[in-house]
Write a protein that holds these residues in place. Structure first.
Motif, short mmCIF file in Angstrom:
data_model
loop_
_atom_site.label_atom_id
_atom_site.label_comp_id
_atom_site.label_asym_id
_atom_site.label_seq_id
_atom_site.Cartn_x
_atom_site.Cartn_y
_atom_site.Cartn_z
N SER A 48 0.83 -1.20 0.00
CA SER A 48 0.00 0.00 0.00
C SER A 48 0.87 1.25 0.00
CB SER A 48 -0.92 -0.03 1.22
OG SER A 48 -1.91 0.95 1.10
N HIS A 52 -6.92 10.25 8.69
CA HIS A 52 -6.18 9.12 8.11
C HIS A 52 -5.88 8.06 9.18
CE1 HIS A 52 -4.39 11.22 4.30
NE2 HIS A 52 -5.67 11.47 4.47
N ARG A 64 -8.92 5.93 9.66
CA ARG A 64 -9.12 5.02 8.52
C ARG A 64 -8.12 3.86 8.57
NH1 ARG A 64 -11.71 7.97 4.38
NH2 ARG A 64 -13.11 9.45 5.37
N LEU A 79 -8.69 -0.23 8.86
CA LEU A 79 -8.09 -1.18 7.92
C LEU A 79 -7.30 -2.26 8.67
CD1 LEU A 79 -7.20 -2.07 5.07
CD2 LEU A 79 -5.56 -0.19 5.03
N ARG A 133 -3.09 4.07 -0.74
CA ARG A 133 -3.74 4.74 0.39
C ARG A 133 -5.04 5.43 -0.02
NH1 ARG A 133 -1.33 10.27 3.04
NH2 ARG A 133 -1.83 10.95 0.93
N ASN A 166 -7.46 4.75 -1.70
CA ASN A 166 -8.68 3.94 -1.62
C ASN A 166 -9.34 4.05 -0.24
OD1 ASN A 166 -8.73 2.33 -4.24
ND2 ASN A 166 -6.63 1.93 -3.51
N TYR A 167 -8.54 4.43 0.75
CA TYR A 167 -9.00 4.43 2.14
C TYR A 167 -9.10 5.84 2.73
CZ TYR A 167 -7.59 -0.26 1.05
OH TYR A 167 -7.47 -1.46 0.41
N THR A 168 -8.69 6.87 1.99
CA THR A 168 -8.63 8.21 2.58
C THR A 168 -9.50 9.23 1.84
OG1 THR A 168 -6.60 8.61 1.32
CG2 THR A 168 -6.35 7.95 3.62
N CYS A 191 -14.11 4.43 1.62
CA CYS A 191 -13.20 3.70 2.52
C CYS A 191 -13.85 2.41 3.02
CB CYS A 191 -12.81 4.61 3.68
SG CYS A 191 -11.88 3.76 4.95
N GLN A 192 -15.11 2.52 3.44
CA GLN A 192 -15.81 1.33 3.96
C GLN A 192 -15.90 0.24 2.88
OE1 GLN A 192 -16.31 0.89 7.03
NE2 GLN A 192 -15.80 2.99 7.52
N ALA A 194 -13.93 -0.10 0.29
CA ALA A 194 -12.60 -0.63 -0.03
C ALA A 194 -12.17 -1.64 1.03
CB ALA A 194 -11.59 0.51 -0.13
N ILE A 195 -12.43 -1.34 2.31
CA ILE A 195 -12.06 -2.27 3.38
C ILE A 195 -12.89 -3.55 3.27
CG2 ILE A 195 -12.11 -2.65 5.89
CD1 ILE A 195 -11.30 0.27 6.25
#
Ligand SMILES: [Zn+2]
Length: 412
Positions: free
Chosen positions: A43, A53, A56, A60, A306, A308-310, A316-317, A319-320
């Motif tokens: 990542s 961040h 998040r 993850l 990153r 994808n999650y920020t 973010c949800q 992607a996780i």
């Protein structure tokens, strides 16, 4: 009689193929083949950022810790670290480049990174001192270049991902196209500074690295070698610059996992794309790529940046949840998987250790098993099949695909 005819025919075909493609067969056979399947989650771009961040990243890592491999190790994120962002106010005041550092100026995210290291769900790896070229940035700042308007208007943290793409390269100057490589002297001091900072922040040097924007050249590899970097993460090629139209120039255009460069560094290759925010990959498409890697006895190396999650909470949800689904499928359907971080795979391929050692928290795991001859033969045939269309076509035309298919299927 028919059997003998086919055997004779196939042996003749194999002899012809050997004469034609001998060096390819030997090079492919000499690559590493794994009996255990290493599963890596690479990542890029973690580093300075807004305090959200940290939340998040915690979410993850809380998901990763629930996934265990064949030796009961948790899934682990190889977090490719950016260590600093420009201190814009200070640059404007002095005309020189100044940094804001991850550990001193962004303590909230730094704390979560440390927790991940202790929890064994995160291993840091050097991405770059920053995700831009500092000298070029300082000059543009002085010139009040419109490309830096957003950066100059932000008082606290600002996202380098909003910079024009050519300006995000670290080891090139992207102010004008084509990009210019930085000098060997600049490369040496930049990489040495980065390694000092990295070691201070995380307690151990980075044994492996991945260049921002996949832009680097021989001189950068030599600078990395001077800092004892033994493994280089790639996307299967190296880009040395961008031409006048912005296109990436590849040299070499093809890198295989386990290839060794002129500085005795081993290349690693990402082969599973999971970047759902781009709208291109899904857990299903990523699992199909993981399965293809497994058939070839290759490590499964998942690329998931990153961003994808920020971005939004919803993105973010999703992607996780998707990564959770992907890891669940990998654990359920692929045997003998081993969650590893990239420097650990690098050390294994360089024969530096017997056991797998997480250098950042001292935990040890059993060594990886390489494939025995029969499994290796099947995986070798899969590598030829997936990589070389002409050979696959010849396999179909001659019927050689039948014995090859039998070996492949019975060797898994
Ligand atoms: Zn990056």
């Amino acid at each position: 009689m028919a059997v003998l005819f086919f055997l004779g025919f196939w042996l003749t075909c194999l002899a012809g193929l050997w004469l034609w493609k001998k060096s390819l067969f030997i090079a492919t056979w000499r690559e590493p083949y794994f009996a255990d399947t290493p599963v890596l989650i690479e990542s890029d771009d973690w580093g300075p950022g807004g305090d959200f961040h940290a939340e998040r990243l915690t979410q993850l890592l809380d998901m990763l810790v629930l996934h265990k491999d064949s030796v009961n190790r948790s899934a682990v994120l190889t977090a490719d670290m950016v260590l600093a962002v420009p201190d814009v106010a200070k640059i404007e005041a002095t005309g020189q480049y100044h940094r804001r550092l991850l550990d001193k100026d962004f303590p909230v995210i730094y704390q979560v990174l440390q927790q991940g290291i202790q929890q064994d769900t995160l291993v840091p790896q050097l991405h770059g001192m920053e995700h831009l070229n500092g000298k070029a940035f300082a000059d543009l700042c002085q010139q009040q270049d419109p490309r830096l308007t957003t950066a100059r208007a932000s008082l606290d943290w600002w996202d380098w991902e909003k910079l024009d793409s050519p300006l995000q390269g670290h080891y090139v100057d992207g102010r004008n196209l084509p990009t210019q490589a930085i000098s060997a002297a600049d490369a040496n001091s930049l990489v040495a500074d980065a390694m000092n900072c990295f070691t201070r922040m995380f307690g151990y040097p980075s044994l492996s690295t991945v260049a921002p924007c996949y832009l680097w050249n021989d001189e950068i590899e030599q600078s990395w070698q001077r800092q004892n970097i033994i493994a280089i993460q790639t996307a299967g090629y190296r880009c040395t610059g961008r031409d006048e139209t912005g296109h990436y120039f590849q040299d070499p255009p093809l890198i295989r996992a386990g290839n060794i460069n002129r500085f005795a560094q081993v290349y690693l290759v990402r082969n599973v794309m999971y970047e759902p925010v781009d709208g291109k990959n899904t857990p299903t498409s990523a699992f199909a790529e993981a399965e293809i890697a497994y058939r070839q006895a290759l490590p499964v190396s998942i690329s998931t940046h990153r961003y994808n999650y920020t971005r939004s909470q919803e993105e973010c949800q999703q992607a996780i949840a998707g990564l959770d689904q992907l890891l669940g499928q990998i654990r359920a359907k692929l045997p003998n998987i081993r969650f590893l971080a990239s420097p650990e795979l690098g050390e294994f391929l360089q024969n530096k250790t017997d056991n797998i050692v997480n250098r950042f928290n001292q935990r040890q795991w059993p060594k990886l098993e390489l494939a025995a001859t029969y499994r290796k033969t099947g995986a070798f045939l899969y590598r030829l099949y997936y990589r070389h269309r002409k050979l696959a076509l010849i396999g179909y035309c001659t019927g050689l695909i039948i014995p090859a298919w039998l070996i492949c299927k019975t060797s898994l």
